[in-house]
Design a protein around this motif. Sequence first.
Motif, PDB file in Angstrom:
ATOM      1  N   VAL A   1     -33.522   1.527   4.944  1.00 16.09           N
ATOM      2  CA  VAL A   1     -32.191   1.088   4.535  1.00 16.09           C
ATOM      3  C   VAL A   1     -31.334   2.320   4.288  1.00 16.09           C
ATOM      4  CG1 VAL A   1     -30.841  -0.231   2.843  1.00 16.09           C
ATOM      5  CG2 VAL A   1     -33.153  -0.972   3.443  1.00 16.09           C
ATOM      6  N   ILE A   2     -30.081   2.288   4.761  1.00 18.83           N
ATOM      7  CA  ILE A   2     -29.157   3.394   4.570  1.00 18.83           C
ATOM      8  C   ILE A   2     -27.801   2.827   4.166  1.00 18.83           C
ATOM      9  CG2 ILE A   2     -28.022   5.380   5.645  1.00 18.83           C
ATOM     10  CD1 ILE A   2     -30.285   5.430   7.712  1.00 18.83           C
ATOM     11  N   GLY A   3     -27.134   3.530   3.268  1.00 22.17           N
ATOM     12  CA  GLY A   3     -25.793   3.087   2.898  1.00 22.17           C
ATOM     13  C   GLY A   3     -25.302   3.720   1.616  1.00 22.17           C
ATOM     14  N   PRO A   4     -24.166   3.267   1.121  1.00 21.15           N
ATOM     15  CA  PRO A   4     -23.316   2.238   1.710  1.00 21.15           C
ATOM     16  C   PRO A   4     -22.563   2.736   2.939  1.00 21.15           C
ATOM     17  CG  PRO A   4     -22.298   3.098  -0.281  1.00 21.15           C
ATOM     18  CD  PRO A   4     -23.654   3.736  -0.189  1.00 21.15           C
ATOM     19  N   VAL A   5     -22.468   1.869   3.943  1.00 21.66           N
ATOM     20  CA  VAL A   5     -21.885   2.223   5.233  1.00 21.66           C
ATOM     21  C   VAL A   5     -20.377   1.973   5.191  1.00 21.66           C
ATOM     22  CG1 VAL A   5     -21.938   1.750   7.712  1.00 21.66           C
ATOM     23  CG2 VAL A   5     -24.043   1.587   6.355  1.00 21.66           C
ATOM     24  N   ARG A   6     -19.624   2.935   5.759  1.00 21.27           N
ATOM     25  CA  ARG A   6     -18.171   2.771   5.823  1.00 21.27           C
ATOM     26  C   ARG A   6     -17.668   3.055   7.232  1.00 21.27           C
ATOM     27  NH1 ARG A   6     -15.081   2.552   1.188  1.00 21.27           N
ATOM     28  NH2 ARG A   6     -13.469   1.888   2.660  1.00 21.27           N
ATOM     29  N   SER A   7     -16.379   3.155   7.376  1.00 22.38           N
ATOM     30  CA  SER A   7     -15.756   3.185   8.693  1.00 22.38           C
ATOM     31  C   SER A   7     -15.776   4.564   9.332  1.00 22.38           C
ATOM     32  CB  SER A   7     -14.314   2.683   8.598  1.00 22.38           C
ATOM     33  OG  SER A   7     -13.588   3.428   7.637  1.00 22.38           O
ATOM     34  N   ALA A   8     -15.675   4.571  10.659  1.00 12.38           N
ATOM     35  CA  ALA A   8     -15.674   5.794  11.451  1.00 12.38           C
ATOM     36  C   ALA A   8     -14.307   6.475  11.370  1.00 12.38           C
ATOM     37  CB  ALA A   8     -16.013   5.473  12.898  1.00 12.38           C
ATOM     38  N   ARG A   9     -14.300   7.756  11.743  1.00  6.25           N
ATOM     39  CA  ARG A   9     -13.065   8.549  11.786  1.00  6.25           C
ATOM     40  C   ARG A   9     -13.055   9.355  13.085  1.00  6.25           C
ATOM     41  NH1 ARG A   9     -12.276   5.700   8.133  1.00  6.25           N
ATOM     42  NH2 ARG A   9     -11.257   6.078   6.121  1.00  6.25           N
ATOM     43  N   GLU A  10     -11.875   9.843  13.434  1.00  5.08           N
ATOM     44  CA  GLU A  10     -11.716  10.616  14.667  1.00  5.08           C
ATOM     45  C   GLU A  10     -12.539  11.900  14.634  1.00  5.08           C
ATOM     46  OE1 GLU A  10      -8.039  12.482  17.254  1.00  5.08           O
ATOM     47  OE2 GLU A  10      -7.673  10.673  16.059  1.00  5.08           O
ATOM     48  N   THR A  11     -12.757  12.473  13.453  1.00  4.12           N
ATOM     49  CA  THR A  11     -13.584  13.672  13.333  1.00  4.12           C
ATOM     50  C   THR A  11     -14.976  13.452  13.919  1.00  4.12           C
ATOM     51  OG1 THR A  11     -12.406  14.425  11.355  1.00  4.12           O
ATOM     52  CG2 THR A  11     -14.633  15.275  11.677  1.00  4.12           C
ATOM     53  N   ASP A  12     -15.465  12.214  13.848  1.00  2.00           N
ATOM     54  CA  ASP A  12     -16.825  11.922  14.302  1.00  2.00           C
ATOM     55  C   ASP A  12     -17.014  12.154  15.797  1.00  2.00           C
ATOM     56  OD1 ASP A  12     -17.432  11.055  11.688  1.00  2.00           O
ATOM     57  OD2 ASP A  12     -16.722   9.030  12.148  1.00  2.00           O
ATOM     58  N   TYR A  13     -15.937  12.047  16.584  1.00  2.92           N
ATOM     59  CA  TYR A  13     -16.089  12.131  18.035  1.00  2.92           C
ATOM     60  C   TYR A  13     -16.819  13.410  18.445  1.00  2.92           C
ATOM     61  CZ  TYR A  13     -12.070   8.807  18.109  1.00  2.92           C
ATOM     62  OH  TYR A  13     -11.216   7.758  17.909  1.00  2.92           O
ATOM     63  N   ASP A  14     -16.276  14.547  18.015  1.00  6.71           N
ATOM     64  CA  ASP A  14     -16.832  15.828  18.450  1.00  6.71           C
ATOM     65  C   ASP A  14     -18.111  16.193  17.714  1.00  6.71           C
ATOM     66  OD1 ASP A  14     -14.884  16.220  20.355  1.00  6.71           O
ATOM     67  OD2 ASP A  14     -13.583  17.400  19.040  1.00  6.71           O
ATOM     68  N   VAL A  15     -18.241  15.773  16.459  1.00  7.87           N
ATOM     69  CA  VAL A  15     -19.489  16.045  15.745  1.00  7.87           C
ATOM     70  C   VAL A  15     -20.651  15.348  16.437  1.00  7.87           C
ATOM     71  CG1 VAL A  15     -20.744  15.748  13.577  1.00  7.87           C
ATOM     72  CG2 VAL A  15     -18.331  16.411  13.532  1.00  7.87           C
ATOM     73  N   LEU A  16     -20.476  14.094  16.819  1.00  8.72           N
ATOM     74  CA  LEU A  16     -21.548  13.328  17.449  1.00  8.72           C
ATOM     75  C   LEU A  16     -21.885  13.836  18.845  1.00  8.72           C
ATOM     76  CD1 LEU A  16     -20.501   9.714  16.406  1.00  8.72           C
ATOM     77  CD2 LEU A  16     -22.477  11.003  15.569  1.00  8.72           C
ATOM     78  N   ALA A  17     -20.923  14.464  19.508  1.00  4.38           N
ATOM     79  CA  ALA A  17     -21.147  14.913  20.883  1.00  4.38           C
ATOM     80  C   ALA A  17     -22.259  15.942  20.991  1.00  4.38           C
ATOM     81  CB  ALA A  17     -19.857  15.488  21.455  1.00  4.38           C
ATOM     82  N   GLN A  18     -22.628  16.592  19.890  1.00  3.74           N
ATOM     83  CA  GLN A  18     -23.708  17.578  19.896  1.00  3.74           C
ATOM     84  C   GLN A  18     -25.076  16.954  20.100  1.00  3.74           C
ATOM     85  OE1 GLN A  18     -22.745  20.785  16.613  1.00  3.74           O
ATOM     86  NE2 GLN A  18     -22.210  18.752  15.847  1.00  3.74           N
ATOM     87  N   PHE A  19     -25.196  15.656  19.894  1.00  5.80           N
ATOM     88  CA  PHE A  19     -26.499  15.004  19.819  1.00  5.80           C
ATOM     89  C   PHE A  19     -26.793  14.106  21.018  1.00  5.80           C
ATOM     90  CE2 PHE A  19     -25.135  15.965  15.484  1.00  5.80           C
ATOM     91  CZ  PHE A  19     -26.203  16.721  15.049  1.00  5.80           C
ATOM     92  N   GLY A  20     -26.243  14.439  22.164  1.00 11.20           N
ATOM     93  CA  GLY A  20     -26.559  13.676  23.363  1.00 11.20           C
ATOM     94  C   GLY A  20     -25.915  12.312  23.336  1.00 11.20           C
ATOM     95  N   LYS A  21     -26.725  11.273  23.141  1.00  8.91           N
ATOM     96  CA  LYS A  21     -26.215   9.908  23.048  1.00  8.91           C
ATOM     97  C   LYS A  21     -26.826   9.245  21.820  1.00  8.91           C
ATOM     98  CE  LYS A  21     -25.159   5.826  25.805  1.00  8.91           C
ATOM     99  NZ  LYS A  21     -25.304   5.144  27.118  1.00  8.91           N
ATOM    100  N   PRO A  22     -26.322   9.578  20.627  1.00  6.00           N
ATOM    101  CA  PRO A  22     -26.905   9.016  19.405  1.00  6.00           C
ATOM    102  C   PRO A  22     -26.493   7.570  19.180  1.00  6.00           C
ATOM    103  CG  PRO A  22     -24.967  10.299  18.862  1.00  6.00           C
ATOM    104  CD  PRO A  22     -25.193  10.473  20.341  1.00  6.00           C
ATOM    105  N   VAL A  23     -27.282   6.871  18.393  1.00  3.52           N
ATOM    106  CA  VAL A  23     -26.872   5.574  17.857  1.00  3.52           C
ATOM    107  C   VAL A  23     -25.947   5.860  16.671  1.00  3.52           C
ATOM    108  CG1 VAL A  23     -27.649   3.449  16.742  1.00  3.52           C
ATOM    109  CG2 VAL A  23     -29.004   4.465  18.583  1.00  3.52           C
ATOM    110  N   PHE A  24     -24.785   5.220  16.644  1.00  2.35           N
ATOM    111  CA  PHE A  24     -23.795   5.471  15.606  1.00  2.35           C
ATOM    112  C   PHE A  24     -23.553   4.183  14.829  1.00  2.35           C
ATOM    113  CE2 PHE A  24     -19.074   6.589  14.705  1.00  2.35           C
ATOM    114  CZ  PHE A  24     -19.403   7.026  13.431  1.00  2.35           C
ATOM    115  N   ALA A  25     -24.014   4.159  13.572  1.00  3.53           N
ATOM    116  CA  ALA A  25     -23.840   3.003  12.695  1.00  3.53           C
ATOM    117  C   ALA A  25     -22.648   3.246  11.786  1.00  3.53           C
ATOM    118  CB  ALA A  25     -25.102   2.751  11.884  1.00  3.53           C
ATOM    119  N   TYR A  26     -21.705   2.322  11.812  1.00  6.67           N
ATOM    120  CA  TYR A  26     -20.493   2.429  10.993  1.00  6.67           C
ATOM    121  C   TYR A  26     -19.961   1.022  10.768  1.00  6.67           C
ATOM    122  CZ  TYR A  26     -18.271   1.878  15.581  1.00  6.67           C
ATOM    123  OH  TYR A  26     -17.895   1.405  16.820  1.00  6.67           O
TER     124      TYR A  26
END
Length: 307
Positions: free
Chosen positions: A87-112
């Motif tokens: 279990v992970i949380g509390p989960v909140r909404s995504a932001r534009e900053t996430d686009y480039d941060v996530l790009a480092q990790f190939g094709k991650p699963v993104f929970a938001y």
Amino acid sequence: MVTAGIVAILIAAALIAVVLLRRGGSQSATPSGPSSSTGPVLAVKIDNVAEARPATGLGSADIVYVEPVEGGLTRVLAVFSGGRPPVIGPVRSARETDYDVLAQFGKPVFAYSGAAPPVVQALHAPPLSDRIVNASPAEAPAAFVRDDSRAAPHNLFVHTGNLPTSDGPAPEAVYARGAAPAGGTPATSFTAKFPAASYEFRWSDGKWLVWADGKPYTSTESGQLGASTVIVQKVAVHQTSYPEDAQSPTAPVAETIGSGTATVLRDGQSFAADWSRTQAGSGTTFTTTGGQPLPVADGPVWVLLTP
């Protein structure tokens, strides 16, 4: 041959599972052990204002990014690899900053939990939809549950066993690991400040313990959070061209492609550093001001994207 009785039992079991997931309650924030679901990288957007603490599952994160958001506050993007906490949380909404941060990790699963309409649209269209697996309640409704003991919107948790898996490089491929170079300055504490949030890191028993806004930052399954390496990365910030919500005319976007300065904390030492990242698909490199490679230590890494 499957009999009608067996089919009825299977249907009943499935219905019970759905009901339990949707009921919420304190179970959503009380993990009992590691999940059997694995995948190279899972990234979860986690609420970290005072009303959202303590977190759950954050003690298992390989990398914790602290990002600036509207109002001078921050939000966490936590990266997990290998075994996921249940279990992970509390989960909140995504932001534009996430686009480039996530790009480092190939094709991650993104929970938001959702996002402003332009962000939702961008996440579900190329090129971003080719680089991440969207796992919000819209795509994985059975994975999310509300904890009725907490006030909304700080009470949404994700059950990771009900999330998809994907592929991509592990955190060790994104941040080089190794021994510290010479030239560090002994340090016992360091404070990083955002306009309306602050974080303090104190060296104790071989790790940097984390304080948020003057209080120990804890996770329900692990107690006070700690890191082997802390990176306070100075970044340029621009504002979105769209409102985040009715109360916020715009939101900050941290620019993580480019170069700048940083402070790296590891092994009870502080290092003045430079950072560089040339493109979205590459990781960030750190060097001392003298040009020596500056890897991170083994263990959890915290990266604070400070304006």
